[in-house]
Design a protein around this motif. Structure first.
Motif, PDB file in Angstrom:
ATOM      1  N   PHE A   3       0.823  -1.206   0.000  1.00  0.00           N
ATOM      2  CA  PHE A   3       0.000   0.000   0.000  1.00  0.00           C
ATOM      3  C   PHE A   3       0.854   1.252   0.000  1.00  0.00           C
ATOM      4  N   THR A   4       0.327   2.263  -0.641  1.00  0.00           N
ATOM      5  CA  THR A   4       0.947   3.584  -0.668  1.00  0.00           C
ATOM      6  C   THR A   4       0.101   4.523   0.182  1.00  0.00           C
ATOM      7  N   THR A   5       0.740   5.253   1.077  1.00  0.00           N
ATOM      8  CA  THR A   5       0.028   6.260   1.862  1.00  0.00           C
ATOM      9  C   THR A   5       0.066   7.583   1.117  1.00  0.00           C
ATOM     10  N   VAL A   6      -1.102   8.164   0.931  1.00  0.00           N
ATOM     11  CA  VAL A   6      -1.244   9.399   0.154  1.00  0.00           C
ATOM     12  C   VAL A   6      -1.870  10.470   1.044  1.00  0.00           C
ATOM     13  N   GLN A   7      -1.298  11.661   1.036  1.00  0.00           N
ATOM     14  CA  GLN A   7      -1.937  12.795   1.695  1.00  0.00           C
ATOM     15  C   GLN A   7      -2.808  13.499   0.658  1.00  0.00           C
ATOM     16  N   TYR A   8      -4.116  13.382   0.825  1.00  0.00           N
ATOM     17  CA  TYR A   8      -5.027  13.962  -0.159  1.00  0.00           C
ATOM     18  C   TYR A   8      -5.460  15.381   0.203  1.00  0.00           C
ATOM     19  N   GLY A   9      -4.985  15.878   1.344  1.00  0.00           N
ATOM     20  CA  GLY A   9      -5.298  17.242   1.740  1.00  0.00           C
ATOM     21  C   GLY A   9      -4.785  17.524   3.127  1.00  0.00           C
ATOM     22  N   GLU A  10      -5.068  18.712   3.613  1.00  0.00           N
ATOM     23  CA  GLU A  10      -4.720  19.102   4.978  1.00  0.00           C
ATOM     24  C   GLU A  10      -5.908  19.816   5.587  1.00  0.00           C
ATOM     25  N   LEU A  11      -6.220  19.474   6.822  1.00  0.00           N
ATOM     26  CA  LEU A  11      -7.346  20.071   7.514  1.00  0.00           C
ATOM     27  C   LEU A  11      -6.852  21.120   8.502  1.00  0.00           C
ATOM     28  N   THR A  12      -7.403  22.317   8.409  1.00  0.00           N
ATOM     29  CA  THR A  12      -7.183  23.363   9.400  1.00  0.00           C
ATOM     30  C   THR A  12      -8.433  23.484  10.241  1.00  0.00           C
ATOM     31  N   ALA A  13      -8.286  23.276  11.549  1.00  0.00           N
ATOM     32  CA  ALA A  13      -9.415  23.329  12.474  1.00  0.00           C
ATOM     33  C   ALA A  13      -9.001  24.180  13.667  1.00  0.00           C
ATOM     34  N   GLY A  14      -9.328  25.455  13.623  1.00  0.00           N
ATOM     35  CA  GLY A  14      -8.847  26.359  14.650  1.00  0.00           C
ATOM     36  C   GLY A  14      -7.333  26.447  14.588  1.00  0.00           C
ATOM     37  N   ALA A  15      -6.687  26.170  15.709  1.00  0.00           N
ATOM     38  CA  ALA A  15      -5.221  26.202  15.759  1.00  0.00           C
ATOM     39  C   ALA A  15      -4.599  24.875  15.346  1.00  0.00           C
ATOM     40  N   ASP A  16      -5.399  23.882  15.067  1.00  0.00           N
ATOM     41  CA  ASP A  16      -4.896  22.542  14.774  1.00  0.00           C
ATOM     42  C   ASP A  16      -4.758  22.321  13.273  1.00  0.00           C
ATOM     43  N   ARG A  17      -3.754  21.525  12.906  1.00  0.00           N
ATOM     44  CA  ARG A  17      -3.535  21.117  11.524  1.00  0.00           C
ATOM     45  C   ARG A  17      -3.424  19.598  11.486  1.00  0.00           C
ATOM     46  N   PRO A  27     -10.394  13.928  11.542  1.00  0.00           N
ATOM     47  CA  PRO A  27      -9.431  13.753  12.642  1.00  0.00           C
ATOM     48  C   PRO A  27      -9.683  14.652  13.840  1.00  0.00           C
ATOM     49  N   TRP A  28     -10.204  15.850  13.645  1.00  0.00           N
ATOM     50  CA  TRP A  28     -10.502  16.722  14.786  1.00  0.00           C
ATOM     51  C   TRP A  28     -11.539  16.051  15.688  1.00  0.00           C
ATOM     52  N   GLY A  29     -12.580  15.497  15.089  1.00  0.00           N
ATOM     53  CA  GLY A  29     -13.593  14.793  15.871  1.00  0.00           C
ATOM     54  C   GLY A  29     -13.058  13.523  16.494  1.00  0.00           C
ATOM     55  N   TYR A  30     -12.150  12.837  15.788  1.00  0.00           N
ATOM     56  CA  TYR A  30     -11.562  11.624  16.344  1.00  0.00           C
ATOM     57  C   TYR A  30     -10.831  11.927  17.649  1.00  0.00           C
ATOM     58  N   GLU A  31     -10.042  12.969  17.664  1.00  0.00           N
ATOM     59  CA  GLU A  31      -9.253  13.274  18.863  1.00  0.00           C
ATOM     60  C   GLU A  31     -10.135  13.659  20.044  1.00  0.00           C
ATOM     61  N   ARG A  32     -11.265  14.282  19.783  1.00  0.00           N
ATOM     62  CA  ARG A  32     -12.139  14.765  20.859  1.00  0.00           C
ATOM     63  C   ARG A  32     -13.334  13.843  21.103  1.00  0.00           C
ATOM     64  N   ILE A  33     -13.384  12.749  20.372  1.00  0.00           N
ATOM     65  CA  ILE A  33     -14.476  11.775  20.462  1.00  0.00           C
ATOM     66  C   ILE A  33     -15.808  12.494  20.271  1.00  0.00           C
ATOM     67  N   GLN A  34     -15.908  13.170  19.125  1.00  0.00           N
ATOM     68  CA  GLN A  34     -17.073  13.975  18.792  1.00  0.00           C
ATOM     69  C   GLN A  34     -17.659  13.591  17.445  1.00  0.00           C
ATOM     70  N   ARG A  35     -18.947  13.791  17.298  1.00  0.00           N
ATOM     71  CA  ARG A  35     -19.653  13.499  16.051  1.00  0.00           C
ATOM     72  C   ARG A  35     -19.397  14.586  15.005  1.00  0.00           C
ATOM     73  N   TRP A  36     -19.300  15.827  15.466  1.00  0.00           N
ATOM     74  CA  TRP A  36     -19.198  16.960  14.553  1.00  0.00           C
ATOM     75  C   TRP A  36     -17.750  17.350  14.285  1.00  0.00           C
ATOM     76  N   ASN A  37     -17.587  18.272  13.349  1.00  0.00           N
ATOM     77  CA  ASN A  37     -16.262  18.852  13.123  1.00  0.00           C
ATOM     78  C   ASN A  37     -16.099  20.100  13.993  1.00  0.00           C
ATOM     79  N   HIS A  38     -15.017  20.818  13.784  1.00  0.00           N
ATOM     80  CA  HIS A  38     -14.673  21.990  14.590  1.00  0.00           C
ATOM     81  C   HIS A  38     -15.775  23.037  14.595  1.00  0.00           C
ATOM     82  N   ASP A  39     -16.546  23.126  13.528  1.00  0.00           N
ATOM     83  CA  ASP A  39     -17.580  24.153  13.396  1.00  0.00           C
ATOM     84  C   ASP A  39     -18.970  23.643  13.761  1.00  0.00           C
ATOM     85  N   ALA A  40     -19.033  22.508  14.469  1.00  0.00           N
ATOM     86  CA  ALA A  40     -20.306  21.919  14.903  1.00  0.00           C
ATOM     87  C   ALA A  40     -21.178  21.549  13.708  1.00  0.00           C
TER      88      ALA A  40
END
Length: 309
Positions: free
Chosen positions: A49-63, A123-136
């Motif tokens: 398998f090849t790991t591909v970065q298909y984008g980058e997420l900016t969520a507040g101060a987090d990347r 990933p933002w929701g994964y770290e905080r164990i949340q259903r929504w993203n940073h913007d609810a």
């Protein structure tokens, strides 16, 4: 039944604004690491398998790097399967099941079908164990109209740009008790509505795309998972999550029209799995194994269908 309990953020009857979304975020804490649990696991995958970065997420101060794994021996003559997890970041077995599938079972499909596996869409929701993203915003209502949020838009754009022959898309989810005591009340509060409690199904089930249900395909997944964890029975009205039971563990639901991840492609075979990790009759190991079994059954069924044509 409309209950009087109200979520601790917001004013009853009034939708959230920026201040309420900020207050909601202030209640959340990071509880696990996307870098450790997902990024490192993808980097350690076998050479197939090849790991591909298909984008980058900016969520507040987090990347966060948005990562997927794809077959290294890609063959344009073969069909393609898409496996997604972590669209709702709190649903652990969706993420861990996708990673376990990559580690333990995915190599068996080399030379038969091209694989794209996205273990953690939010990933933002994964770290905080949340259903929504940073913007609810619910990522699993945002795979439409070109993508309403970065998590959905970035993946949709990557898939569209490749224009692969997509045969299958399986999206790995969970239904948890926290839906009843956290996420459904939060949704009602965010939208300024009364909270109406809904029963939580006890067991595994799948939600097929009502616009293209493929009954035999959905039933094959249930048959594969049944030896691993129990299948959710219908409620007294013959429903699961408010939808009529079509067959054991199978309901139809709208996908593309509501912006669900499982509906954003033109894959012939598409489904959303739902594991119930809070049941006393199962455990995290079985939940992960159920997701893996469902993914394998989906691939086997899709491949057999192409051989019959």
């Amino acid at each position: 039944m409309i209950l009087s309990r109200f979520y601790p953020v917001g004013t009853p009857g009034q939708p959230w604004g920026d201040a309420e979304r900020a207050a909601w975020r202030a209640r959340l804490v990071v509880q696990r690491s996307h870098a450790t649990d997902v990024v490192a696991a993808l980097r350690a995958l076998p050479d197939a398998f090849t790991t591909v970065q298909y984008g980058e997420l900016t969520a507040g101060a987090d990347r966060y790097p948005l990562l997927l794994a794809m077959s290294r021996d890609w063959n344009p003559a073969l069909p393609t399967a898409l496996v997604t997890g972590g669209v709702h970041g709190y649903e652990t077995s969706g993420v861990q099941g996708a990673l376990q599938f990559l580690r333990d079972r995915a190599q068996a499909y080399a030379g038969r079908i091209n694989l794209v596996v996205v273990p953690c869409v939010c990933p933002w929701g994964y770290e905080r164990i949340q259903r929504w993203n940073h913007d609810a915003i619910d990522p699993n209502r945002s795979f439409r109209d070109g993508g309403l949020i970065a998590e959905s838009a970035t993946l949709m754009a990557w898939v569209a740009a490749r224009n692969d022959d997509l045969l299958l898309h399986i999206d790995l989810h969970e239904t948890t008790d926290s839906d009843a005591h956290e996420f459904d009340p939060a949704l009602a509060a965010r939208d300024g509505k009364a909270w109406v409690a809904e029963p939580i199904p006890d067991g595994f089930y799948v939600v097929g795309n009502s616009e293209n249900p493929e009954p035999a395909f959905q039933q094959a997944l249930i048959a594969a998972v049944a030896p691993i964890t129990h299948i959710a029975p219908a409620d007294a009205q013959g429903n699961l999550v408010g939808l009529p039971l079509q067959s054991n563990g199978v309901v139809w639901g709208e996908s593309r029209s509501i912006g669900a991840c499982a509906g954003f492609t033109d894959a012939r075979f598409a489904t959303t799995t739902e594991v119930y990790p809070d049941s006393p009759h199962t455990d995290p190991r079985q939940c992960n194994a159920a997701q893996v079994a469902a993914a394998c059954a989906a691939l086997d069924f899709a491949l057999s269908s192409t051989q019959k044509q």
